[in-house]
Design an enzyme around this catalytic site. Sequence first.
Site, short mmCIF file in Angstrom:
data_model
loop_
_atom_site.label_atom_id
_atom_site.label_comp_id
_atom_site.label_asym_id
_atom_site.label_seq_id
_atom_site.Cartn_x
_atom_site.Cartn_y
_atom_site.Cartn_z
N GLY A 149 0.81 -1.20 0.00
CA GLY A 149 0.00 0.00 0.00
C GLY A 149 0.85 1.26 0.00
O GLY A 149 2.03 1.23 0.36
N CYS A 150 0.25 2.37 -0.40
CA CYS A 150 0.99 3.62 -0.49
C CYS A 150 1.41 4.13 0.89
O CYS A 150 2.57 4.46 1.12
CB CYS A 150 0.17 4.67 -1.22
#
Length: 903
Positions: free
Chosen positions: A720-721
């Site tokens: 995930g970012c």
Amino acid sequence: MALSTKAARAATRLAKRSLHLTRANGNASARPALASAVSYLQRRRPYTSPATLKTNKLETRNTVVQLLSNIGSKREVEQYLSHFTSVQSQQFAVIKVGGAIISDCLPALASALAFLNHVGLYPVVVHGAGPQLNKMLEAAGVVPEYEGGIRITDAKTLAVARQCFLDENLKLVEALEGLGVRARPINSGVFTADYLDKDKYKFVGQITSVDKRPIEAAIAAGCLPILTSLAETADGQTLNVNADIAAGELARSLQPLKIVFLSENGGLFNGETGEKISSINLDEEYDELTKQWWFRYGLRLKVNEIKDLLEDLPRTSSVAIIAVEDLQRELFTDTGAGTLIRRGNKLTAKTRLSDFKDIDTLNEALQRDPTFAAAESPKAVVDQYLKSLETAPFKAYADEPLNALAIVHPPSQTGQSSAFLSKFVVTKHGWLSNVADNVFSNIKREFPKLIWAVPKSSEYLTWFFDKADGSVMRGQNVIFWYGLDGGLEEAGAWLKSQGLDNAAANVRQATVDHATNPVSNTVTGIREQVRAFSTFSRPRISSHGFNPRRQIRGFASEAASSLPGNTNPNPPLKRDKNAKFEPKKVALVGARGYTGQALISLINKHPYLSLSHVSSRELAGQRLQGYDKDDVFYSNLNVEEVEEMQENGEIDAWIMALPNGVCKPFVDAVIAGGGAGKPGSSIIVDLSADYRFDDNWTYGLPELIKREKIAQSTRISNPGCYATAAQLAISPLADNIDGTPTIFGVSGYSGAGTKPSPKNDVDNLRDNLVAYSLTDHIHEREISRQLGVDVGFMPHVAVWFQGIHHTVNIPLKKEMTSRDIRNLFQDRYAGEKLVKVVGEAPSVKKISGKHGVEIGAFAVHSSGKRVVICATIDNLLKGAATQCLQNMNLALGYNEFEGIPLD
């Protein structure tokens, strides 16, 4: 120790002026290095007592790592440590500075020398003053006279020259001391000379001896020695000496690693093409160079003088002719800057075992090959290999001590039109002195078509990518080639001729067009034109004559193992063996979102990937915009179509860019169709969170997960970012954490996707900050699982479009300083091209639209047991699309950064 306020301000002025100068000169590559100098200079005492001058080796090492992590790679860190820390201070470098450099480039020169000094180095500087002397003579009414290019120095000229040299010397010393660097002017006592020809040239000297003691005393006192090119006779008469000659005699005495001639032109140039000559390997190239019509006059004289000088120095020494703004690049990086000249290594070619002087030495050299070294009895296996060479035609290339050895089998033996490189074995010294490049250049000149194999796990696989026109993956090997007219088909025929015909259906070409695509310079494949450290490849001879070109400078794999004997074949894919070359085909499932659009843009510019299918229910039937390689239309793929496409071998890589909880049926369809299985089959990269907690999938964060693991995977879960930036901001301190780190994260509204919600409603976000999922967020679990440390994560959304800012609070087990922590991060991410460690807190504005992560602040509480670190990342790029492309490149056998724009 901290600097005084005055010195701290001077250090800050140094960095700002340096940055201004590099911008003005267009030398963008030096900017990060000069910017990173600020924090170091501000905490270093510029004036140090002789009693404390012994260098703290750890401090120097950390500083150099900090420097090189900004301008170079891990390879260059090792290069620095193995070269520049192995000699005494005065043997680091002799730098000759022309008078024009002092008059025109003094701030840049002082900044560059100050930076070297502040990383613990003491170059010996000797300068001239030719242009200044001409002006002073003109003002004094003296007309300069020359004989054979040598200035006639009568008594009046000498008096003016002496004053001129003293003035220019003082200018440079004062400029350095204004930047917090101790510098010692040395105007006499070093060079002893006789008259060159008293009747003809008057007071012009020919150096007879060099006294190193004034230089050594200056360095022992912590001062940079700044010398003029004035000499004295035995009875004390001052004589004028050419500065180039003075630098050469100084080098003969000090035996430095580098002799640098700073030049306004920045190097030597090919008289026919007008191109800068990047490197000259004298032992291999000098004879050919002398045959070129343009190698004459001043150029011939200069090269001959350097050749004579290097013959009096160790082979590790080299001469660089560069512009002042490129001084740091030349001394510290693979890229280099101007013209690099060294003796190099003379190579020989052998066609019989009896040509080798010592078979035992040959046997020992071959035992370094990984294939042989892994055997129960390496010597016995090598003996068997050598026995096969008694009847098999071959050509071996090597230097005398066998620091590099290559064995090539000509086409007559392979049964094909191409030769086969069966062994390529190089020692560490061979890589450091770049014999490998010279050997490969000789092979390429004699064999226009070549195939060879390298273990896929090779840490320096990129070096071989740089040499090849194409590559295919085969089990645990990558097969490379150049010069094959048939490309993929010819490589497949060769595999079949070796009894490996099942692989012929499994090859995937990665054709490299060197005419349009720059080569790469690092282990991970930064796309940059570079040359190899401190030595050079043999030039290509074309119809235009001698034309040295920019080459790779650096290390590489210890060997390229031969393919026969590999016992790990891959099952064939269901595809046509005789199909003509096509780029690897990518299917993007979920193309409507912001991340999907970012991926489309990246793949559009990727030289070896093409989009075959883009799936979006809302856009089905519409033409894909922003993609120029082909006419592609959105489709609405269902799981049956996905399985059929996989069964037919239509797709090499599947990208799942779907919301959480949606992609499993599509993944199952790919697997049911025979994909995402053993190495060599098609791959899946999932951008959702669905498989980030599945041990059957590889978590694809290349900076923290072993790249070899990702390269051998077919199922990759893209992090995930938020999780990517948080892990990178915490990981180097994992062993020092005491308690629960807390992460305050703020994202732009693109992170909320395209489906309307309060989190992407610009009117709702204006003058607002929206908090959500403040406990048990999925990224909280993801970060904790990957780090092995429980964390607290509190996400927010702000009104900007893309980019994330993290403020991370980390409790520490022991007291640490900001400097200690920053050094840990510099060490951990040295050479990582998408992670930048900065001093200040990074900003979202600067990271938006960029492909990396910035980490900074390192604010330590007064107790020393809590640190606050800030990190920024573009959630659509490194937080999603860029990282996806990193993972795809690794898994498909390309350079990790292929197709990723780098600043």
